[in-house]
Design a protein around this motif. Structure first.
Motif, PDB file in Angstrom:
ATOM      1  N   SER A   1       6.986  -1.950   0.912  1.00 23.01           N
ATOM      2  CA  SER A   1       6.802  -0.541   0.597  1.00 23.01           C
ATOM      3  C   SER A   1       7.482   0.310   1.663  1.00 23.01           C
ATOM      4  O   SER A   1       7.453  -0.012   2.844  1.00 23.01           O
ATOM      5  CB  SER A   1       5.306  -0.219   0.563  1.00 23.01           C
ATOM      6  OG  SER A   1       5.117   1.166   0.457  1.00 23.01           O
TER       7      SER A   1
ATOM      8  N   ILE B   1       6.616   3.474   2.083  1.00 25.67           N
ATOM      9  CA  ILE B   1       5.625   4.449   2.541  1.00 25.67           C
ATOM     10  C   ILE B   1       4.843   3.849   3.705  1.00 25.67           C
ATOM     11  O   ILE B   1       4.351   2.736   3.629  1.00 25.67           O
ATOM     12  CB  ILE B   1       4.652   4.825   1.401  1.00 25.67           C
ATOM     13  CG1 ILE B   1       5.414   5.466   0.244  1.00 25.67           C
ATOM     14  CG2 ILE B   1       3.551   5.744   1.901  1.00 25.67           C
ATOM     15  CD1 ILE B   1       4.554   5.748  -0.975  1.00 25.67           C
TER      16      ILE B   1
ATOM     17  N   ILE C   1       0.045   7.138   3.534  1.00 20.00           N
ATOM     18  CA  ILE C   1      -0.104   7.564   2.142  1.00 20.00           C
ATOM     19  C   ILE C   1      -0.781   8.930   2.076  1.00 20.00           C
ATOM     20  O   ILE C   1      -1.765   9.177   2.773  1.00 20.00           O
ATOM     21  CB  ILE C   1      -0.938   6.535   1.344  1.00 20.00           C
ATOM     22  CG1 ILE C   1      -0.275   5.160   1.422  1.00 20.00           C
ATOM     23  CG2 ILE C   1      -1.103   6.970  -0.106  1.00 20.00           C
ATOM     24  CD1 ILE C   1      -1.129   4.039   0.881  1.00 20.00           C
ATOM     25  N   HIS C   2      -0.242   9.798   1.210  1.00 22.86           N
ATOM     26  CA  HIS C   2      -0.820  11.118   0.951  1.00 22.86           C
ATOM     27  C   HIS C   2      -1.075  11.230  -0.546  1.00 22.86           C
ATOM     28  O   HIS C   2      -0.409  10.560  -1.348  1.00 22.86           O
ATOM     29  CB  HIS C   2       0.128  12.233   1.393  1.00 22.86           C
ATOM     30  CG  HIS C   2       0.506  12.163   2.839  1.00 22.86           C
ATOM     31  ND1 HIS C   2      -0.378  12.446   3.847  1.00 22.86           N
ATOM     32  CD2 HIS C   2       1.667  11.810   3.434  1.00 22.86           C
ATOM     33  CE1 HIS C   2       0.224  12.281   5.021  1.00 22.86           C
ATOM     34  NE2 HIS C   2       1.467  11.891   4.797  1.00 22.86           N
TER      35      HIS C   2
ATOM     36  N   THR D   1      -0.165  13.363  -2.572  1.00 21.42           N
ATOM     37  CA  THR D   1       1.003  13.858  -3.307  1.00 21.42           C
ATOM     38  C   THR D   1       2.122  12.820  -3.402  1.00 21.42           C
ATOM     39  O   THR D   1       3.087  13.033  -4.142  1.00 21.42           O
ATOM     40  CB  THR D   1       1.556  15.124  -2.631  1.00 21.42           C
ATOM     41  OG1 THR D   1       1.823  14.828  -1.253  1.00 21.42           O
ATOM     42  CG2 THR D   1       0.568  16.277  -2.730  1.00 21.42           C
ATOM     43  N   ASP D   2       2.008  11.705  -2.680  1.00 23.30           N
ATOM     44  CA  ASP D   2       3.024  10.648  -2.750  1.00 23.30           C
ATOM     45  C   ASP D   2       2.971   9.966  -4.106  1.00 23.30           C
ATOM     46  O   ASP D   2       1.906   9.848  -4.725  1.00 23.30           O
ATOM     47  CB  ASP D   2       2.804   9.586  -1.663  1.00 23.30           C
ATOM     48  CG  ASP D   2       3.078  10.122  -0.266  1.00 23.30           C
ATOM     49  OD1 ASP D   2       3.858  11.086  -0.128  1.00 23.30           O
ATOM     50  OD2 ASP D   2       2.514   9.552   0.697  1.00 23.30           O
ATOM     51  N   CYS D   3       4.123   9.483  -4.543  1.00 21.84           N
ATOM     52  CA  CYS D   3       4.204   8.763  -5.823  1.00 21.84           C
ATOM     53  C   CYS D   3       3.940   7.273  -5.611  1.00 21.84           C
ATOM     54  O   CYS D   3       4.300   6.702  -4.574  1.00 21.84           O
ATOM     55  CB  CYS D   3       5.588   8.940  -6.448  1.00 21.84           C
ATOM     56  SG  CYS D   3       5.872  10.621  -7.012  1.00 21.84           S
TER      57      CYS D   3
ATOM     58  N   GLU E   1       4.638   3.570  -5.809  1.00 22.67           N
ATOM     59  CA  GLU E   1       5.899   2.840  -5.774  1.00 22.67           C
ATOM     60  C   GLU E   1       6.008   1.879  -6.954  1.00 22.67           C
ATOM     61  O   GLU E   1       5.013   1.375  -7.450  1.00 22.67           O
ATOM     62  CB  GLU E   1       6.028   1.999  -4.483  1.00 22.67           C
ATOM     63  CG  GLU E   1       5.620   2.678  -3.203  1.00 22.67           C
ATOM     64  CD  GLU E   1       4.146   2.486  -2.847  1.00 22.67           C
ATOM     65  OE1 GLU E   1       3.855   1.867  -1.812  1.00 22.67           O
ATOM     66  OE2 GLU E   1       3.293   2.957  -3.617  1.00 22.67           O
TER      67      GLU E   1
ATOM     68  N   HIS F   1      -3.158   0.438   1.468  1.00 23.15           N
ATOM     69  CA  HIS F   1      -3.635   1.119   0.264  1.00 23.15           C
ATOM     70  C   HIS F   1      -5.157   1.115   0.205  1.00 23.15           C
ATOM     71  O   HIS F   1      -5.773   2.115  -0.156  1.00 23.15           O
ATOM     72  CB  HIS F   1      -3.056   0.449  -0.989  1.00 23.15           C
ATOM     73  CG  HIS F   1      -1.593   0.675  -1.152  1.00 23.15           C
ATOM     74  ND1 HIS F   1      -0.652  -0.251  -0.775  1.00 23.15           N
ATOM     75  CD2 HIS F   1      -0.906   1.737  -1.635  1.00 23.15           C
ATOM     76  CE1 HIS F   1       0.541   0.227  -1.032  1.00 23.15           C
ATOM     77  NE2 HIS F   1       0.429   1.430  -1.542  1.00 23.15           N
TER      78      HIS F   1
ATOM     79  N   THR G   1       1.201  10.246  -8.991  1.00 22.63           N
ATOM     80  CA  THR G   1       0.786  10.447  -7.602  1.00 22.63           C
ATOM     81  C   THR G   1      -0.485   9.669  -7.279  1.00 22.63           C
ATOM     82  O   THR G   1      -1.229   9.275  -8.188  1.00 22.63           O
ATOM     83  CB  THR G   1       0.519  11.935  -7.304  1.00 22.63           C
ATOM     84  OG1 THR G   1      -0.611  12.351  -8.059  1.00 22.63           O
ATOM     85  CG2 THR G   1       1.735  12.795  -7.610  1.00 22.63           C
ATOM     86  N   TYR G   2      -0.715   9.495  -5.989  1.00 19.52           N
ATOM     87  CA  TYR G   2      -1.948   8.843  -5.556  1.00 19.52           C
ATOM     88  C   TYR G   2      -3.162   9.711  -5.874  1.00 19.52           C
ATOM     89  O   TYR G   2      -4.257   9.192  -6.085  1.00 19.52           O
ATOM     90  CB  TYR G   2      -1.878   8.484  -4.064  1.00 19.52           C
ATOM     91  CG  TYR G   2      -1.062   7.239  -3.848  1.00 19.52           C
ATOM     92  CD1 TYR G   2      -1.639   5.982  -3.977  1.00 19.52           C
ATOM     93  CD2 TYR G   2       0.291   7.311  -3.555  1.00 19.52           C
ATOM     94  CE1 TYR G   2      -0.890   4.830  -3.811  1.00 19.52           C
ATOM     95  CE2 TYR G   2       1.051   6.159  -3.388  1.00 19.52           C
ATOM     96  CZ  TYR G   2       0.452   4.923  -3.515  1.00 19.52           C
ATOM     97  OH  TYR G   2       1.194   3.779  -3.364  1.00 19.52           O
TER      98      TYR G   2
END
Length: 191
Positions: free
Chosen positions: A68, A70, A73-74, A76-78, A80, A89, A118-119
């Motif tokens: 990954s 990333i 992690i936020h 707004t992140d997509c 993967e 995670h 998004t998360y």
């Protein structure tokens, strides 16, 4: 009661597919015959059936997992495209959802099928999956035949014991055919 045939090279593939074998038995057979042992019970069953039918080892696809990109992690992140349930995670979801969070199968499937979302949407989906689970019977994946059988046994036999259910399961897996619960399986308790 009919005796389940031993899993060895002399068994034909059709007979093999009619009986229930534990994953450990499948792995043992694969090791003895130099067949790859990775993957699910369903994949092992396919490889063994192919081997018994053809005498050849089925080629398996080697999947390499990409790392990954990333690091933090936020919401707004997509998600993967190569999503893997990692400790990073897990830590994120525990922080956002709470200590009760777990990577249960429906949520894992949602994550893998919704790359690009998004998360934050994943968190909403997690809560929705929990709500849906309360409202209906959970689907148990095909490889968990024992769990499905026991659940269906108790749904049809209120007040029976786990020992009764296990005795009927042992009977069911010793005969050819499917491994789903049927009322006629109760004959195992009368013998």
């Amino acid at each position: 009661m009919e005796q389940r045939p031993n899993l060895d090279r002399s068994l034909d593939s059709q007979t093999f597919k009619q009986y229930y074998y534990l994953k450990e038995e499948l792995v043992h057979f694969c090791r003895q015959n130099h067949i790859p042992t990775s993957g699910s019970k369903i994949e092992l069953t396919e490889r063994i059936a192919y081997f018994l039918e053809t005498g050849k080892i089925m080629k398996t696809k080697v999947q390499t997992k990409k790392q990954s990109q990333i690091t933090v992690i936020h919401e707004t992140d997509c998600i993967e495209s190569n999503f893997v349930c990692s400790e990073k995670h897990r830590a994120f979801f525990k922080q956002m959802i709470g200590s009760s969070f777990s990577f249960h199968v429906p949520f894992q499937k949602w994550l893998k099928n919704n790359t690009g979302k998004t998360y934050g949407e994943a968190i909403e989906a997690y809560y929705q999956i929990l709500e849906d689970k309360k409202k209906r019977k959970t689907k148990i994946d095909k490889q968990f035949e024992y769990n499905t059988y026991i659940r269906d046994f108790f749904a049809d036999n209120k007040g029976r014991s786990l020992e009764d259910a296990i005795q009927c399961w042992k009977y069911k897996k010793s005969i050819p055919g499917h491994n789903r619960y049927e009322k006629s399986d109760l004959r195992a308790l009368n013998g």
